[in-house]
Design a protein around this motif. Sequence first.
Motif, PDB file in Angstrom:
ATOM      1  N   LEU A 249      -2.173   8.561   7.696  1.00  0.00           N
ATOM      2  CA  LEU A 249      -2.068   7.493   8.691  1.00  0.00           C
ATOM      3  C   LEU A 249      -2.694   7.904  10.020  1.00  0.00           C
ATOM      4  CD1 LEU A 249       1.530   6.125   8.012  1.00  0.00           C
ATOM      5  CD2 LEU A 249      -0.657   5.086   7.393  1.00  0.00           C
ATOM      6  N   ARG A 250      -2.600   9.187  10.370  1.00  0.00           N
ATOM      7  CA  ARG A 250      -3.227   9.635  11.614  1.00  0.00           C
ATOM      8  C   ARG A 250      -4.746   9.522  11.533  1.00  0.00           C
ATOM      9  NH1 ARG A 250       0.452  14.192  10.974  1.00  0.00           N
ATOM     10  NH2 ARG A 250       2.365  13.791  12.142  1.00  0.00           N
ATOM     11  N   GLY A 251      -5.289   9.570  10.297  1.00  0.00           N
ATOM     12  CA  GLY A 251      -6.720   9.452  10.148  1.00  0.00           C
ATOM     13  C   GLY A 251      -7.213   8.022  10.206  1.00  0.00           C
ATOM     14  N   VAL A 252      -6.409   7.059   9.740  1.00  0.00           N
ATOM     15  CA  VAL A 252      -6.856   5.661   9.709  1.00  0.00           C
ATOM     16  C   VAL A 252      -6.282   4.854  10.867  1.00  0.00           C
ATOM     17  CG1 VAL A 252      -7.150   5.709   7.227  1.00  0.00           C
ATOM     18  CG2 VAL A 252      -4.948   5.015   8.171  1.00  0.00           C
ATOM     19  N   CYS A 253      -5.244   5.362  11.518  1.00  0.00           N
ATOM     20  CA  CYS A 253      -4.666   4.694  12.690  1.00  0.00           C
ATOM     21  C   CYS A 253      -4.690   5.664  13.863  1.00  0.00           C
ATOM     22  CB  CYS A 253      -3.229   4.231  12.397  1.00  0.00           C
ATOM     23  SG  CYS A 253      -3.104   3.047  11.040  1.00  0.00           S
ATOM     24  N   ASP A 254      -4.110   5.221  14.950  1.00  0.00           N
ATOM     25  CA  ASP A 254      -4.024   6.086  16.125  1.00  0.00           C
ATOM     26  C   ASP A 254      -2.838   7.029  16.067  1.00  0.00           C
ATOM     27  OD1 ASP A 254      -6.299   5.193  17.565  1.00  0.00           O
ATOM     28  OD2 ASP A 254      -5.239   3.331  17.966  1.00  0.00           O
ATOM     29  N   GLY A 255      -1.999   6.903  15.067  1.00  0.00           N
ATOM     30  CA  GLY A 255      -0.878   7.815  14.924  1.00  0.00           C
ATOM     31  C   GLY A 255       0.177   7.258  14.003  1.00  0.00           C
ATOM     32  N   GLN A 266      11.365  11.333  15.470  1.00  0.00           N
ATOM     33  CA  GLN A 266      11.520  12.597  14.768  1.00  0.00           C
ATOM     34  C   GLN A 266      10.215  13.381  14.855  1.00  0.00           C
ATOM     35  OE1 GLN A 266      14.738  13.282  13.196  1.00  0.00           O
ATOM     36  NE2 GLN A 266      15.021  11.551  14.593  1.00  0.00           N
ATOM     37  N   GLY A 267      10.284  14.594  15.369  1.00  0.00           N
ATOM     38  CA  GLY A 267       9.089  15.427  15.495  1.00  0.00           C
ATOM     39  C   GLY A 267       8.463  15.311  16.877  1.00  0.00           C
ATOM     40  N   THR A 268       7.357  16.028  17.035  1.00  0.00           N
ATOM     41  CA  THR A 268       6.705  16.076  18.346  1.00  0.00           C
ATOM     42  C   THR A 268       5.994  14.779  18.691  1.00  0.00           C
ATOM     43  OG1 THR A 268       4.771  17.077  17.298  1.00  0.00           O
ATOM     44  CG2 THR A 268       6.417  18.579  18.216  1.00  0.00           C
ATOM     45  N   ALA A 269       5.458  14.071  17.691  1.00  0.00           N
ATOM     46  CA  ALA A 269       4.775  12.784  17.905  1.00  0.00           C
ATOM     47  C   ALA A 269       3.699  12.912  18.988  1.00  0.00           C
ATOM     48  CB  ALA A 269       5.783  11.698  18.262  1.00  0.00           C
ATOM     49  N   GLU A 270       2.730  13.803  18.749  1.00  0.00           N
ATOM     50  CA  GLU A 270       1.641  13.988  19.704  1.00  0.00           C
ATOM     51  C   GLU A 270       0.829  12.712  19.901  1.00  0.00           C
ATOM     52  OE1 GLU A 270       0.918  16.541  21.564  1.00  0.00           O
ATOM     53  OE2 GLU A 270       2.537  17.818  20.842  1.00  0.00           O
ATOM     54  N   CYS A 271       0.779  11.869  18.853  1.00  0.00           N
ATOM     55  CA  CYS A 271       0.000  10.636  18.974  1.00  0.00           C
ATOM     56  C   CYS A 271       0.565   9.731  20.068  1.00  0.00           C
ATOM     57  CB  CYS A 271      -0.018   9.902  17.634  1.00  0.00           C
ATOM     58  SG  CYS A 271       1.614   9.436  17.013  1.00  0.00           S
ATOM     59  N   ALA A 336      -0.541  -2.621  21.102  1.00  0.00           N
ATOM     60  CA  ALA A 336      -0.580  -1.841  19.867  1.00  0.00           C
ATOM     61  C   ALA A 336      -0.128  -2.705  18.704  1.00  0.00           C
ATOM     62  CB  ALA A 336       0.297  -0.597  19.980  1.00  0.00           C
ATOM     63  N   ASP A 337      -0.743  -2.470  17.550  1.00  0.00           N
ATOM     64  CA  ASP A 337      -0.302  -3.062  16.290  1.00  0.00           C
ATOM     65  C   ASP A 337       0.575  -2.036  15.589  1.00  0.00           C
ATOM     66  OD1 ASP A 337      -1.761  -5.371  16.735  1.00  0.00           O
ATOM     67  OD2 ASP A 337      -3.573  -4.553  15.804  1.00  0.00           O
ATOM     68  N   ILE A 338       1.810  -2.424  15.291  1.00  0.00           N
ATOM     69  CA  ILE A 338       2.794  -1.513  14.707  1.00  0.00           C
ATOM     70  C   ILE A 338       3.084  -1.968  13.279  1.00  0.00           C
ATOM     71  CG2 ILE A 338       5.099  -0.533  14.919  1.00  0.00           C
ATOM     72  CD1 ILE A 338       5.010  -1.075  17.883  1.00  0.00           C
ATOM     73  N   PHE A 339       2.823  -1.086  12.320  1.00  0.00           N
ATOM     74  CA  PHE A 339       3.122  -1.340  10.910  1.00  0.00           C
ATOM     75  C   PHE A 339       4.386  -0.568  10.545  1.00  0.00           C
ATOM     76  CE2 PHE A 339      -1.390  -1.774  11.561  1.00  0.00           C
ATOM     77  CZ  PHE A 339      -1.711  -2.926  10.869  1.00  0.00           C
ATOM     78  N   HIS A 340       5.233  -1.174   9.721  1.00  0.00           N
ATOM     79  CA  HIS A 340       6.548  -0.589   9.439  1.00  0.00           C
ATOM     80  C   HIS A 340       6.796  -0.531   7.935  1.00  0.00           C
ATOM     81  CE1 HIS A 340      10.982  -1.255   8.644  1.00  0.00           C
ATOM     82  NE2 HIS A 340      10.924  -0.033   9.153  1.00  0.00           N
ATOM     83  N   VAL A 341       7.322   0.617   7.486  1.00  0.00           N
ATOM     84  CA  VAL A 341       7.780   0.794   6.105  1.00  0.00           C
ATOM     85  C   VAL A 341       9.115   1.524   6.161  1.00  0.00           C
ATOM     86  CG1 VAL A 341       7.338   1.908   3.891  1.00  0.00           C
ATOM     87  CG2 VAL A 341       5.454   0.865   5.137  1.00  0.00           C
ATOM     88  N   PRO A 342      10.198   0.969   5.562  1.00  0.00           N
ATOM     89  CA  PRO A 342      11.471   1.689   5.547  1.00  0.00           C
ATOM     90  C   PRO A 342      11.431   2.854   4.563  1.00  0.00           C
ATOM     91  CG  PRO A 342      11.668  -0.381   4.352  1.00  0.00           C
ATOM     92  CD  PRO A 342      10.294  -0.376   4.972  1.00  0.00           C
ATOM     93  N   VAL A 343      12.106   3.941   4.926  1.00  0.00           N
ATOM     94  CA  VAL A 343      12.188   5.140   4.087  1.00  0.00           C
ATOM     95  C   VAL A 343      13.668   5.392   3.805  1.00  0.00           C
ATOM     96  CG1 VAL A 343      11.547   7.560   3.846  1.00  0.00           C
ATOM     97  CG2 VAL A 343      10.146   6.043   5.253  1.00  0.00           C
ATOM     98  N   PRO A 344      14.193   4.939   2.665  1.00  0.00           N
ATOM     99  CA  PRO A 344      15.630   5.073   2.408  1.00  0.00           C
ATOM    100  C   PRO A 344      16.023   6.480   1.983  1.00  0.00           C
ATOM    101  CG  PRO A 344      14.549   3.983   0.568  1.00  0.00           C
ATOM    102  CD  PRO A 344      13.497   4.191   1.612  1.00  0.00           C
ATOM    103  N   ALA A 357       3.212   3.115  11.613  1.00  0.00           N
ATOM    104  CA  ALA A 357       1.800   3.410  11.843  1.00  0.00           C
ATOM    105  C   ALA A 357       1.343   2.569  13.036  1.00  0.00           C
ATOM    106  CB  ALA A 357       0.969   3.087  10.606  1.00  0.00           C
ATOM    107  N   ILE A 358       0.757   3.220  14.033  1.00  0.00           N
ATOM    108  CA  ILE A 358       0.422   2.560  15.300  1.00  0.00           C
ATOM    109  C   ILE A 358      -1.098   2.566  15.476  1.00  0.00           C
ATOM    110  CG2 ILE A 358       0.757   2.573  17.795  1.00  0.00           C
ATOM    111  CD1 ILE A 358       3.375   4.053  17.346  1.00  0.00           C
ATOM    112  N   ARG A 359      -1.632   1.403  15.773  1.00  0.00           N
ATOM    113  CA  ARG A 359      -3.057   1.268  16.058  1.00  0.00           C
ATOM    114  C   ARG A 359      -3.213   0.586  17.411  1.00  0.00           C
ATOM    115  NH1 ARG A 359      -6.102  -1.754  11.540  1.00  0.00           N
ATOM    116  NH2 ARG A 359      -4.979  -3.527  12.442  1.00  0.00           N
ATOM    117  N   GLU A 360      -3.876   1.265  18.317  1.00  0.00           N
ATOM    118  CA  GLU A 360      -4.001   0.747  19.683  1.00  0.00           C
ATOM    119  C   GLU A 360      -4.991  -0.408  19.740  1.00  0.00           C
ATOM    120  OE1 GLU A 360      -5.264   2.241  24.183  1.00  0.00           O
ATOM    121  OE2 GLU A 360      -5.568   3.532  22.439  1.00  0.00           O
TER     122      GLU A 360
END
Length: 538
Positions: A249-255, A266-271, A336-344, A357-360
């Motif tokens: 996702l970091r390769g196809v989106c902005d983060g 969760q995590g550093t989230a450098e994007c 930003a365009d925000i795409f969402h997928v739940p992770v149960p 997944a975030i795309r500016e």
Amino acid sequence: MEPTSGPVAAACVAVFLAVHFRMMGPEIWRAFTEYLQMFQPKPQDSVEEVAMKKRIEEGLLEVRQKNYILSARLFVHLMAGTLLLLLKISVQTPIRENWLSLLLPSMVYLQHLLVGSGLLQPGRSQVRRYALMNYFEFAAILVLDRALQVPDSVITEKFVLANRFVLSMVFMDTQLTAGGQLLFFLGNVGLNWYSGGPSLGMNLFEELQLWSATVGLSAILEFLVCARLRAALDAAQHEALLGSVQRILRGVCDGAVLLDDEHRVQGTAECLKHLLMSSTEMDGKNFLQLLMPEEHQRFQDFLHRDLDGEGPDEPSSAPRCLRASMRSSMDTRVGADIFHVPVPWLNGAQRPYHLLAIREDVESREVPEADASLPLPRGLASPTAAPRGRRSSASSRSSATSVHWAMPELSQVMLMVDTATPQLEVEQAHLSFLRAGKSLAALRELVRPTEWETVRGEIEHYLLGHEEAKEPLHLRPLRFRMSEGSKDYMVAERVEISVSGGANRGAPKLVCHLEDFTRESSKRKTAVLEGIAESLTK
């Protein structure tokens, strides 16, 4: 009373068996059918299942190894106490049978002592041999005490009985336990028949119960450990898969950002730090704080629609998208365009996590307006250094016009200023350029000509493996000039190059990070060699 005792007992037995089979009949039938299925041909396992079973078997061997070493460290002290007790009995009753009964327990103590002290370090595949040795040793202790008719053999019998259950729990090997416990079964039945003890049927029933209890205990523990290992391996695979998805996702989106069930990052989230131009750590921060206030409810409703089943149910369907306004560190809107997928069930959470997944949306980003009355830095106002004594005309042009005159290809400028300073000093600057032929905004024009081929070669070599590259490329100190026509060069002692984490269509884009600057003049200095002039005059 006696004539009726038989029918009453028979009736009680019949009622008891009827209730028992009425309650447990389905369970007995299920166990029987599963036993029969063991002898039927099974479909061949998939490659993934074979690999999983192999990893579970390796994990089970490691657990058995650790259990055995830990039990040896514990039971060496218990064996020492047992030996002291047997030694006391032998001293008080100095007969041959008592002294011979010390031989085999001493061998067990010596084995535990060597393993517990670390002098012997059994490998994973050797633990089974040590287990067989223990089974034979304790079975021999039981048979020897019965054959020698040791007076205080009841102590040994209780000791051996306790160790039968201990061996079943420590090694957790159903096949090994079934064979090892059979040694005790045959030994007790044979000795009872030889010595004329209780009836053979009663003795067989007692030994069969003990054998079933020990084997069943080992089977239950082995099943629980295997189930736990499978769950741990599944969790590790899910985390690895999630990490791989985030990298894609970091390769196809902005983060890509992972949120917990309470919307914490969760995590550093450098994007996010790059997107919002912030140096604040994002780990554990509520994602709602990164959105504009009016977007909070829309974002929560967006997440809940997927959790309530209103989102796409098919795995192949595209995720929902929300166009929202995020808040940068300068309190400006970042579309930003925000795409969402739940992770149960991630990390054992009762409620699903959220993978975003975030795309500016670059066109909707707000750029802070600069104050035209403030002077620009000299490097932006003119491509060359102004002569001494000449001052720029103050108000004929605005700051934006001056920058555009100096760099016609400049399309966008973003500045982060410190409001705590009187003149609102600039701390960070972000410039965007348009491609308009040869211009100052080219790395070839900045780097020293004699070093260009070396820099270009190292960058091309780095790009060949940028898909696998995780660490940035560190170059040696780099000389470059800040303006066209300048003869003075700046030296960046620290040069770091990495692949941009944003969406790159086609060739990848690089981020060049330069630090630790020193100035180097191109004017050649006349070399002075001491002693040369003096020697020529002589």
